[in-house]
Write an enzyme that holds these catalytic residues in place. Structure first.
Site, PDB file in Angstrom:
ATOM      1  N   GLY A  10      28.511  19.014  46.216  1.00 25.44           N
ATOM      2  CA  GLY A  10      27.763  18.458  47.336  1.00 25.44           C
ATOM      3  C   GLY A  10      26.698  17.187  47.049  1.00 25.44           C
ATOM      4  O   GLY A  10      27.145  16.882  45.753  1.00 25.44           O
ATOM      5  N   PRO A  11      25.981  16.845  47.727  1.00 29.39           N
ATOM      6  CA  PRO A  11      25.243  15.922  47.541  1.00 29.39           C
ATOM      7  C   PRO A  11      24.080  15.919  47.106  1.00 29.39           C
ATOM      8  O   PRO A  11      23.866  17.324  46.459  1.00 29.39           O
ATOM      9  CB  PRO A  11      24.858  15.592  48.867  1.00 29.39           C
ATOM     10  CG  PRO A  11      24.715  16.799  49.584  1.00 29.39           C
ATOM     11  CD  PRO A  11      25.847  17.489  49.108  1.00 29.39           C
ATOM     12  N   MET A  12      23.067  15.106  46.237  1.00 29.37           N
ATOM     13  CA  MET A  12      21.886  15.090  45.511  1.00 29.37           C
ATOM     14  C   MET A  12      21.270  16.445  46.397  1.00 29.37           C
ATOM     15  O   MET A  12      21.052  16.109  47.464  1.00 29.37           O
ATOM     16  CB  MET A  12      21.324  14.057  45.132  1.00 29.37           C
ATOM     17  CG  MET A  12      22.005  13.431  44.125  1.00 29.37           C
ATOM     18  SD  MET A  12      21.141  11.948  43.629  1.00 29.37           S
ATOM     19  CE  MET A  12      19.661  12.638  42.709  1.00 29.37           C
ATOM     20  N   TYR A  13      20.325  17.155  45.639  1.00 29.72           N
ATOM     21  CA  TYR A  13      19.431  18.025  46.168  1.00 29.72           C
ATOM     22  C   TYR A  13      19.730  19.184  47.256  1.00 29.72           C
ATOM     23  O   TYR A  13      19.222  19.659  47.839  1.00 29.72           O
ATOM     24  CB  TYR A  13      18.326  17.380  46.981  1.00 29.72           C
ATOM     25  CG  TYR A  13      17.811  15.780  46.448  1.00 29.72           C
ATOM     26  CD1 TYR A  13      17.059  16.044  45.243  1.00 29.72           C
ATOM     27  CD2 TYR A  13      18.317  14.696  47.027  1.00 29.72           C
ATOM     28  CE1 TYR A  13      16.832  14.636  44.644  1.00 29.72           C
ATOM     29  CE2 TYR A  13      17.889  13.445  46.483  1.00 29.72           C
ATOM     30  CZ  TYR A  13      17.088  13.520  45.393  1.00 29.72           C
ATOM     31  OH  TYR A  13      16.676  12.128  44.901  1.00 29.72           O
ATOM     32  N   SER A  14      21.178  19.390  46.591  1.00 29.98           N
ATOM     33  CA  SER A  14      21.699  20.423  47.825  1.00 29.98           C
ATOM     34  C   SER A  14      21.755  21.774  47.038  1.00 29.98           C
ATOM     35  O   SER A  14      22.159  22.704  47.590  1.00 29.98           O
ATOM     36  CB  SER A  14      23.238  20.119  48.165  1.00 29.98           C
ATOM     37  OG  SER A  14      23.963  19.910  46.981  1.00 29.98           O
ATOM     38  N   ASP A  83      27.096  21.449  33.912  1.00 22.26           N
ATOM     39  CA  ASP A  83      26.594  20.818  35.101  1.00 22.26           C
ATOM     40  C   ASP A  83      26.938  19.199  35.272  1.00 22.26           C
ATOM     41  O   ASP A  83      27.270  18.879  34.224  1.00 22.26           O
ATOM     42  CB  ASP A  83      25.040  20.767  35.051  1.00 22.26           C
ATOM     43  CG  ASP A  83      24.124  20.527  36.154  1.00 22.26           C
ATOM     44  OD1 ASP A  83      24.906  20.594  37.337  1.00 22.26           O
ATOM     45  OD2 ASP A  83      23.018  20.650  36.108  1.00 22.26           O
ATOM     46  N   GLU A  84      26.704  18.571  36.263  1.00 19.41           N
ATOM     47  CA  GLU A  84      27.030  17.304  36.527  1.00 19.41           C
ATOM     48  C   GLU A  84      28.505  16.728  35.981  1.00 19.41           C
ATOM     49  O   GLU A  84      28.708  15.828  35.070  1.00 19.41           O
ATOM     50  CB  GLU A  84      26.033  16.324  35.326  1.00 19.41           C
ATOM     51  CG  GLU A  84      24.583  16.704  35.822  1.00 19.41           C
ATOM     52  CD  GLU A  84      24.253  16.081  37.051  1.00 19.41           C
ATOM     53  OE1 GLU A  84      24.777  15.730  37.752  1.00 19.41           O
ATOM     54  OE2 GLU A  84      23.005  16.129  37.145  1.00 19.41           O
ATOM     55  N   VAL A  85      29.385  17.614  36.179  1.00 16.92           N
ATOM     56  CA  VAL A  85      30.900  17.405  35.965  1.00 16.92           C
ATOM     57  C   VAL A  85      31.364  15.971  36.429  1.00 16.92           C
ATOM     58  O   VAL A  85      32.306  15.428  35.709  1.00 16.92           O
ATOM     59  CB  VAL A  85      31.935  18.198  36.226  1.00 16.92           C
ATOM     60  CG1 VAL A  85      31.790  19.624  35.619  1.00 16.92           C
ATOM     61  CG2 VAL A  85      31.752  18.670  37.960  1.00 16.92           C
ATOM     62  N   CYS A 140      18.432  16.783  55.513  1.00 19.28           N
ATOM     63  CA  CYS A 140      18.583  15.362  55.720  1.00 19.28           C
ATOM     64  C   CYS A 140      17.275  14.743  55.500  1.00 19.28           C
ATOM     65  O   CYS A 140      16.379  15.219  56.544  1.00 19.28           O
ATOM     66  CB  CYS A 140      19.402  14.813  57.023  1.00 19.28           C
ATOM     67  SG  CYS A 140      19.293  13.055  57.186  1.00 19.28           S
TER      68      CYS A 140
HETATM   69  P1  ADP Z   1      21.163  19.487  43.003  1.00 23.37           P
HETATM   70  O1  ADP Z   1      21.600  19.955  41.649  1.00 23.37           O
HETATM   71  O2  ADP Z   1      22.275  19.687  44.100  1.00 23.37           O
HETATM   72  O3  ADP Z   1      20.827  18.112  43.034  1.00 23.37           O
HETATM   73  P2  ADP Z   1      19.043  21.209  42.585  1.00 23.37           P
HETATM   74  O4  ADP Z   1      19.305  22.724  42.422  1.00 23.37           O
HETATM   75  O5  ADP Z   1      18.388  20.746  41.487  1.00 23.37           O
HETATM   76  O6  ADP Z   1      19.834  20.362  43.396  1.00 23.37           O
HETATM   77  O7  ADP Z   1      17.734  21.454  43.478  1.00 23.37           O
HETATM   78  C1  ADP Z   1      17.606  21.750  44.633  1.00 23.37           C
HETATM   79  C2  ADP Z   1      16.128  21.970  45.133  1.00 23.37           C
HETATM   80  O8  ADP Z   1      15.804  20.476  45.522  1.00 23.37           O
HETATM   81  C3  ADP Z   1      15.871  22.429  46.654  1.00 23.37           C
HETATM   82  O9  ADP Z   1      15.616  23.920  46.244  1.00 23.37           O
HETATM   83  C4  ADP Z   1      14.577  21.996  47.143  1.00 23.37           C
HETATM   84  O10 ADP Z   1      13.479  22.553  46.563  1.00 23.37           O
HETATM   85  C5  ADP Z   1      14.682  20.393  46.519  1.00 23.37           C
HETATM   86  N1  ADP Z   1      14.953  19.505  47.371  1.00 23.37           N
HETATM   87  C6  ADP Z   1      14.403  18.425  47.175  1.00 23.37           C
HETATM   88  N2  ADP Z   1      14.784  17.309  48.343  1.00 23.37           N
HETATM   89  C7  ADP Z   1      15.672  18.264  49.167  1.00 23.37           C
HETATM   90  C8  ADP Z   1      16.555  18.040  50.386  1.00 23.37           C
HETATM   91  N3  ADP Z   1      16.476  16.807  51.032  1.00 23.37           N
HETATM   92  N4  ADP Z   1      17.005  19.028  50.805  1.00 23.37           N
HETATM   93  C9  ADP Z   1      17.052  20.150  50.107  1.00 23.37           C
HETATM   94  N5  ADP Z   1      16.391  20.470  49.187  1.00 23.37           N
HETATM   95  C10 ADP Z   1      15.589  19.454  48.693  1.00 23.37           C
HETATM   96  P1  TMP Z   2      21.774  15.893  40.946  1.00 18.17           P
HETATM   97  O1  TMP Z   2      23.387  16.234  41.702  1.00 18.17           O
HETATM   98  O2  TMP Z   2      21.548  17.062  40.346  1.00 18.17           O
HETATM   99  O3  TMP Z   2      20.714  15.580  41.737  1.00 18.17           O
HETATM  100  O4  TMP Z   2      22.083  14.633  39.909  1.00 18.17           O
HETATM  101  C1  TMP Z   2      22.929  13.561  40.107  1.00 18.17           C
HETATM  102  C2  TMP Z   2      22.776  12.534  39.297  1.00 18.17           C
HETATM  103  O5  TMP Z   2      23.795  11.384  39.505  1.00 18.17           O
HETATM  104  C3  TMP Z   2      21.587  11.781  39.204  1.00 18.17           C
HETATM  105  O6  TMP Z   2      21.127  11.532  37.930  1.00 18.17           O
HETATM  106  C4  TMP Z   2      21.963  10.446  40.127  1.00 18.17           C
HETATM  107  C5  TMP Z   2      23.140  10.301  39.560  1.00 18.17           C
HETATM  108  N1  TMP Z   2      23.900   9.716  40.527  1.00 18.17           N
HETATM  109  C6  TMP Z   2      25.127   8.439  40.126  1.00 18.17           C
HETATM  110  O7  TMP Z   2      24.985   8.094  39.067  1.00 18.17           O
HETATM  111  N2  TMP Z   2      25.836   7.908  41.096  1.00 18.17           N
HETATM  112  C7  TMP Z   2      25.632   8.243  42.685  1.00 18.17           C
HETATM  113  O8  TMP Z   2      26.466   7.633  43.398  1.00 18.17           O
HETATM  114  C8  TMP Z   2      24.927   9.249  42.890  1.00 18.17           C
HETATM  115  C9  TMP Z   2      24.804   9.822  44.378  1.00 18.17           C
HETATM  116  C10 TMP Z   2      23.969  10.161  41.881  1.00 18.17           C
HETATM  117 MG    MG Z   3      21.837  19.095  39.699  1.00 14.76          MG
HETATM  118 ZN    ZN Z   4      20.021  12.880  59.511  1.00 14.66          ZN
END
Ligand code: ADP
Ligand code: TMP
Ligand code: MG
Ligand code: ZN
Length: 184
Positions: A10-14, A83-85, A140
């Site tokens: 998924g995307p970041m922060y998901s 993590d981070e595959v 979002c």
């Molecule tokens: P990922 O590894 O996918 O980046 P994490 O598991 O490290 O995500 O972090 C998820 C946490 O990030 C959520 O529990 C929430 O507290 C926080 N968070 C920050 N921004 C958002 C967002 N836009 N949507 C959902 N959660 C978010």
């Molecule tokens: P996260 O999924 O745990 O939030 O971490 C994603 C990591 O990947 C973070 O260090 C930012 C990096 N990243 C990139 O290098 N390129 C990208 O296009 C995106 C979206 C994230």
């Molecule tokens: Mg992560």
């Molecule tokens: Zn939106």
């Protein structure tokens, strides 16, 4: 019995890392033998921790490439967590396949797409061979709806591999991504 590959994408922060850590907890509670890996490139939280955006963490081994994972595995292990595959070389796919064939459960978390919406190749290939794919979404950061499946880069930097957090990236839904791109 053969092992299983579970992909969390998924995307970041998901919540990918949070979900990965909840699977780690299950294996810990079951007194299973496991190892947690992360790519050394992600140095955000120190070299030997996998950490969520909320601060949950677990000890991990930072590796330079997928070969190191094989070298660091002992004879008998029940599960491997990575993590981070998205930052691993494609050879990780062959290694993961070997692991599940030799009865090891593998859990991988990673970004499916770059901020430019290009698939991260290693994640994509692992998704193809996975037994289960868990596709997560975030809230979002523009419209507030729980339907963000993309990551948007708020800085001018165009590099698709660029470690960072909220200072560089936000999670957005497709409509808000397109609106933000138009405004540029
Ligand atoms: P990922 O590894 O996918 O980046 P994490 O598991 O490290 O995500 O972090 C998820 C946490 O990030 C959520 O529990 C929430 O507290 C926080 N968070 C920050 N921004 C958002 C967002 N836009 N949507 C959902 N959660 C978010
Ligand atoms: P996260 O999924 O745990 O939030 O971490 C994603 C990591 O990947 C973070 O260090 C930012 C990096 N990243 C990139 O290098 N390129 C990208 O296009 C995106 C979206 C994230
Ligand atoms: Mg992560
Ligand atoms: Zn939106």
């Amino acid at each position: 019995m053969a092992g299983k590959l579970t992909m969390i994408v998924g995307p970041m922060y998901s919540g990918k890392t949070t979900e990965l850590l909840s699977f780690v907890e299950i294996y810990k509670l079951g007194r299973k033998k496991f190892k947690v890996f992360k790519p050394a490139i992600d140095d955000r939280y120190g070299k030997s921790l996998v950490k969520t955006h909320t601060g949950l963490e677990v000890e991990a081994i930072a590796v330079e490439g997928s070969k190191d994972i094989v070298n660091l595995l002992e004879e008998k292990i029940d599960a491997v967590f990575i993590d981070e595959v998205q930052f691993f070389d494609k050879d990780l796919v062959r290694i993961v396949k070997q692991l599940i064939d030799s009865n090891v459960d593998v859990f991988c978390a990673g970004l499916d797409m770059t901020f430019k919406q290009n698939p991260f190749e290693t994640t994509a290939a692992l998704m193809a061979i996975a037994d289960e794919v868990i596709k997560k979404k975030a809230v979002c950061e523009v419209c507030g709806e729980y339907k963000a499946n993309l990551t948007y880069k708020v800085t001018e930097e165009e590099k698709e591999i660029d470690i960072g957090g909220k200072e560089k990236y936000i999670a957005v839904c497709r409509d808000c991504y397109n609106n933000l791109s138009k405004e540029r």
